[in-house]
Structure formats: C-alpha cells, structure tokens
Design a protein around this motif. Sequence first.
Motif, PDB file in Angstrom:
ATOM      1  N   LEU A  64       0.825  -1.213   0.000  1.00 42.91           N
ATOM      2  CA  LEU A  64       0.000   0.000   0.000  1.00 42.91           C
ATOM      3  C   LEU A  64       0.858   1.261   0.000  1.00 42.91           C
ATOM      4  O   LEU A  64       0.572   2.218  -0.718  1.00 42.91           O
ATOM      5  N   ALA A  65       1.917   1.269   0.803  1.00 47.86           N
ATOM      6  CA  ALA A  65       2.754   2.464   0.932  1.00 47.86           C
ATOM      7  C   ALA A  65       3.402   2.862  -0.387  1.00 47.86           C
ATOM      8  O   ALA A  65       3.493   4.046  -0.706  1.00 47.86           O
ATOM      9  N   LEU A  66       3.848   1.864  -1.153  1.00 45.99           N
ATOM     10  CA  LEU A  66       4.535   2.157  -2.408  1.00 45.99           C
ATOM     11  C   LEU A  66       3.650   1.977  -3.638  1.00 45.99           C
ATOM     12  O   LEU A  66       4.071   2.287  -4.755  1.00 45.99           O
ATOM     13  N   GLY A  67       2.445   1.452  -3.452  1.00 42.80           N
ATOM     14  CA  GLY A  67       1.558   1.237  -4.596  1.00 42.80           C
ATOM     15  C   GLY A  67       2.052   0.151  -5.518  1.00 42.80           C
ATOM     16  O   GLY A  67       1.756   0.160  -6.715  1.00 42.80           O
ATOM     17  N   LEU A  68       2.808  -0.796  -4.948  1.00 48.57           N
ATOM     18  CA  LEU A  68       3.388  -1.904  -5.717  1.00 48.57           C
ATOM     19  C   LEU A  68       3.191  -3.197  -4.941  1.00 48.57           C
ATOM     20  O   LEU A  68       3.338  -3.207  -3.719  1.00 48.57           O
ATOM     21  N   GLY A  69       2.926  -4.273  -5.668  1.00 50.70           N
ATOM     22  CA  GLY A  69       2.947  -5.566  -5.015  1.00 50.70           C
ATOM     23  C   GLY A  69       4.337  -5.828  -4.464  1.00 50.70           C
ATOM     24  O   GLY A  69       5.338  -5.299  -4.978  1.00 50.70           O
ATOM     25  N   SER A  70       4.430  -6.621  -3.407  1.00 47.75           N
ATOM     26  CA  SER A  70       5.732  -6.778  -2.755  1.00 47.75           C
ATOM     27  C   SER A  70       6.741  -7.551  -3.605  1.00 47.75           C
ATOM     28  O   SER A  70       7.942  -7.477  -3.349  1.00 47.75           O
ATOM     29  N   ARG A  71       6.299  -8.242  -4.628  1.00 48.87           N
ATOM     30  CA  ARG A  71       7.256  -8.860  -5.563  1.00 48.87           C
ATOM     31  C   ARG A  71       8.056  -7.758  -6.270  1.00 48.87           C
ATOM     32  O   ARG A  71       9.266  -7.861  -6.444  1.00 48.87           O
ATOM     33  N   VAL A  97       7.989  -5.129   4.325  1.00 49.96           N
ATOM     34  CA  VAL A  97       8.731  -6.379   4.182  1.00 49.96           C
ATOM     35  C   VAL A  97       8.854  -6.644   2.688  1.00 49.96           C
ATOM     36  O   VAL A  97       7.876  -7.023   2.038  1.00 49.96           O
ATOM     37  N   PRO A  98      10.051  -6.426   2.118  1.00 52.11           N
ATOM     38  CA  PRO A  98      10.219  -6.460   0.668  1.00 52.11           C
ATOM     39  C   PRO A  98      10.461  -7.855   0.082  1.00 52.11           C
ATOM     40  O   PRO A  98      11.502  -8.133  -0.495  1.00 52.11           O
ATOM     41  N   VAL A  99       9.475  -8.716   0.248  1.00 52.29           N
ATOM     42  CA  VAL A  99       9.510 -10.051  -0.362  1.00 52.29           C
ATOM     43  C   VAL A  99       8.103 -10.380  -0.864  1.00 52.29           C
ATOM     44  O   VAL A  99       7.129  -9.800  -0.393  1.00 52.29           O
ATOM     45  N   PRO A 100       7.958 -11.301  -1.816  1.00 56.79           N
ATOM     46  CA  PRO A 100       6.622 -11.659  -2.296  1.00 56.79           C
ATOM     47  C   PRO A 100       5.708 -12.139  -1.166  1.00 56.79           C
ATOM     48  O   PRO A 100       6.162 -12.682  -0.162  1.00 56.79           O
ATOM     49  N   ASP A 121       4.911 -19.593   4.939  1.00 54.13           N
ATOM     50  CA  ASP A 121       5.616 -20.571   4.117  1.00 54.13           C
ATOM     51  C   ASP A 121       6.650 -19.801   3.299  1.00 54.13           C
ATOM     52  O   ASP A 121       7.064 -18.718   3.693  1.00 54.13           O
ATOM     53  N   THR A 122       7.059 -20.342   2.165  1.00 53.14           N
ATOM     54  CA  THR A 122       7.954 -19.568   1.308  1.00 53.14           C
ATOM     55  C   THR A 122       7.194 -18.357   0.782  1.00 53.14           C
ATOM     56  O   THR A 122       5.959 -18.374   0.685  1.00 53.14           O
ATOM     57  N   SER A 123       7.910 -17.324   0.428  1.00 51.80           N
ATOM     58  CA  SER A 123       7.257 -16.119  -0.083  1.00 51.80           C
ATOM     59  C   SER A 123       6.442 -16.412  -1.338  1.00 51.80           C
ATOM     60  O   SER A 123       5.347 -15.877  -1.514  1.00 51.80           O
ATOM     61  N   ASP A 124       6.957 -17.272  -2.213  1.00 53.82           N
ATOM     62  CA  ASP A 124       6.216 -17.625  -3.429  1.00 53.82           C
ATOM     63  C   ASP A 124       4.910 -18.340  -3.081  1.00 53.82           C
ATOM     64  O   ASP A 124       3.865 -18.059  -3.685  1.00 53.82           O
ATOM     65  N   ASN A 125       4.952 -19.252  -2.117  1.00 52.69           N
ATOM     66  CA  ASN A 125       3.728 -19.946  -1.703  1.00 52.69           C
ATOM     67  C   ASN A 125       2.756 -18.992  -1.019  1.00 52.69           C
ATOM     68  O   ASN A 125       1.539 -19.095  -1.205  1.00 52.69           O
ATOM     69  N   ASP A 126       3.279 -18.069  -0.223  1.00 54.09           N
ATOM     70  CA  ASP A 126       2.417 -17.055   0.399  1.00 54.09           C
ATOM     71  C   ASP A 126       1.664 -16.282  -0.683  1.00 54.09           C
ATOM     72  O   ASP A 126       0.455 -16.053  -0.582  1.00 54.09           O
ATOM     73  N   ALA A 136     -10.993 -15.697  -5.500  1.00 55.41           N
ATOM     74  CA  ALA A 136     -12.240 -16.240  -4.943  1.00 55.41           C
ATOM     75  C   ALA A 136     -13.191 -15.130  -4.521  1.00 55.41           C
ATOM     76  O   ALA A 136     -14.415 -15.313  -4.544  1.00 55.41           O
ATOM     77  N   ALA A 137     -12.636 -13.979  -4.159  1.00 50.11           N
ATOM     78  CA  ALA A 137     -13.478 -12.842  -3.775  1.00 50.11           C
ATOM     79  C   ALA A 137     -13.979 -12.064  -4.997  1.00 50.11           C
ATOM     80  O   ALA A 137     -14.663 -11.056  -4.853  1.00 50.11           O
ATOM     81  N   GLY A 138     -13.625 -12.538  -6.196  1.00 48.71           N
ATOM     82  CA  GLY A 138     -14.073 -11.886  -7.419  1.00 48.71           C
ATOM     83  C   GLY A 138     -13.296 -10.625  -7.763  1.00 48.71           C
ATOM     84  O   GLY A 138     -13.772  -9.764  -8.486  1.00 48.71           O
ATOM     85  N   LEU A 139     -12.056 -10.558  -7.262  1.00 48.03           N
ATOM     86  CA  LEU A 139     -11.226  -9.371  -7.463  1.00 48.03           C
ATOM     87  C   LEU A 139      -9.949  -9.744  -8.191  1.00 48.03           C
ATOM     88  O   LEU A 139      -9.736 -10.906  -8.519  1.00 48.03           O
ATOM     89  N   LYS A 140      -9.112  -8.764  -8.447  1.00 44.60           N
ATOM     90  CA  LYS A 140      -7.875  -8.995  -9.189  1.00 44.60           C
ATOM     91  C   LYS A 140      -6.682  -8.678  -8.289  1.00 44.60           C
ATOM     92  O   LYS A 140      -6.664  -7.662  -7.597  1.00 44.60           O
ATOM     93  N   GLY A 141      -5.664  -9.559  -8.358  1.00 44.56           N
ATOM     94  CA  GLY A 141      -4.449  -9.361  -7.588  1.00 44.56           C
ATOM     95  C   GLY A 141      -3.375  -8.712  -8.425  1.00 44.56           C
ATOM     96  O   GLY A 141      -3.255  -8.978  -9.624  1.00 44.56           O
ATOM     97  N   ASP A 142      -2.590  -7.863  -7.787  1.00 42.52           N
ATOM     98  CA  ASP A 142      -1.481  -7.164  -8.430  1.00 42.52           C
ATOM     99  C   ASP A 142      -0.230  -7.425  -7.606  1.00 42.52           C
ATOM    100  O   ASP A 142      -0.030  -6.812  -6.559  1.00 42.52           O
ATOM    101  N   THR A 143       0.618  -8.351  -8.083  1.00 39.73           N
ATOM    102  CA  THR A 143       1.808  -8.744  -7.352  1.00 39.73           C
ATOM    103  C   THR A 143       2.984  -7.814  -7.613  1.00 39.73           C
ATOM    104  O   THR A 143       3.981  -7.868  -6.901  1.00 39.73           O
ATOM    105  N   GLY A 144       2.877  -7.040  -8.665  1.00 42.09           N
ATOM    106  CA  GLY A 144       3.987  -6.195  -9.074  1.00 42.09           C
ATOM    107  C   GLY A 144       4.926  -6.881 -10.042  1.00 42.09           C
ATOM    108  O   GLY A 144       5.957  -6.333 -10.389  1.00 42.09           O
ATOM    109  N   ALA A 145       4.558  -8.071 -10.476  1.00 40.96           N
ATOM    110  CA  ALA A 145       5.423  -8.821 -11.408  1.00 40.96           C
ATOM    111  C   ALA A 145       5.401  -8.192 -12.779  1.00 40.96           C
ATOM    112  O   ALA A 145       4.507  -7.544 -13.183  1.00 40.96           O
TER     113      ALA A 145
END
Length: 145
Positions: A64-71, A97-100, A121-126, A136-145
């Motif tokens: 939220l602070a940077l407007g970027l997914g943590s990846r 926390v700068p990890v996925p 778990d691992t950051s990728d699994n998280d 599942a909530a009908g929304l879109k995720g933005d990982t920053g990838a």
Amino acid sequence: MTDLTLAAAQTLVATALKTARERSLKPLAVVVYDARGALKCLAAEDGTSLRRAEIARGKANGALALGLGSRAIAKRAEEQPHFVAAVSHLVGPDALVPVPGGVLIRDSEGRLLGAVGISGDTSDNDEICALAGIEAAGLKGDTGA
C-alpha cells in the motif's frame, strides 16, 4: 465496487487458508487492509511461528505504501537497496517487508481496493495463496510482477 467489503476480505482469508491446507503448506498468517490502510481482516492459523502476523502486515503495508505488489518491491530492493531502506525507516521497521506475499487488491476496472499480506511458508507460496483468495473474492491481484 469502490470499497473492499468485510465479506470479500473474509472470503479472501478463508480461501487463502484453504489453499494452504490443500497444498500442505506451513501455517499461515493473513492480513487484509482496505485502500486507506484500515484493517479489514486478520487470521493466524494454529502453529504459526512467532511474528508471522507482523510479517504479513509488513508485506501488505509495504504494498500500500509504495503502490506496488511486494514482488516488485523485492526487485526494487535488489536494484535500489538504499531507497527501500529509507522507505522502511519512514514507515517503520515492521511496516515494509520487501519479499513476495504482499498483493494489491484491485476491482475489475483496476481501482485499488486494498492489500493482502501473507506469511508462513515460502514467499512464493504465500503469494500463491494470496492470489487464490483474491480471485475467490471476485477481485484482481497485483503482485507487481
């Protein structure tokens, strides 16, 4: 939809945890914030290690602070470590926390609704669990990838 509802946040958390159990992952902590950074939902599974909720919070807050997914923040930390360290100092030691595993939540039109952070778990699994919950909530995720 202009706001992240409690129902959507609860669906996100329940699905993220279900996904983790289906994959036999380590116990997770899940934090969901709305776009203004207000806590919508938090769950920590039995057996999570110490401070997992705080790490999940840092992943979501950082997004939220940077407007970027943590990846994307992780990539930026490699390329610009002094910048990410400075931002970490400004927002607090446990608020970035700068990890996925920190994923922005957007509606179908791309408007920012909030962020989810998952740790355990691992950051990728998280991140996989976060994306499953957001979908599942009908929304879109933005990982920053």
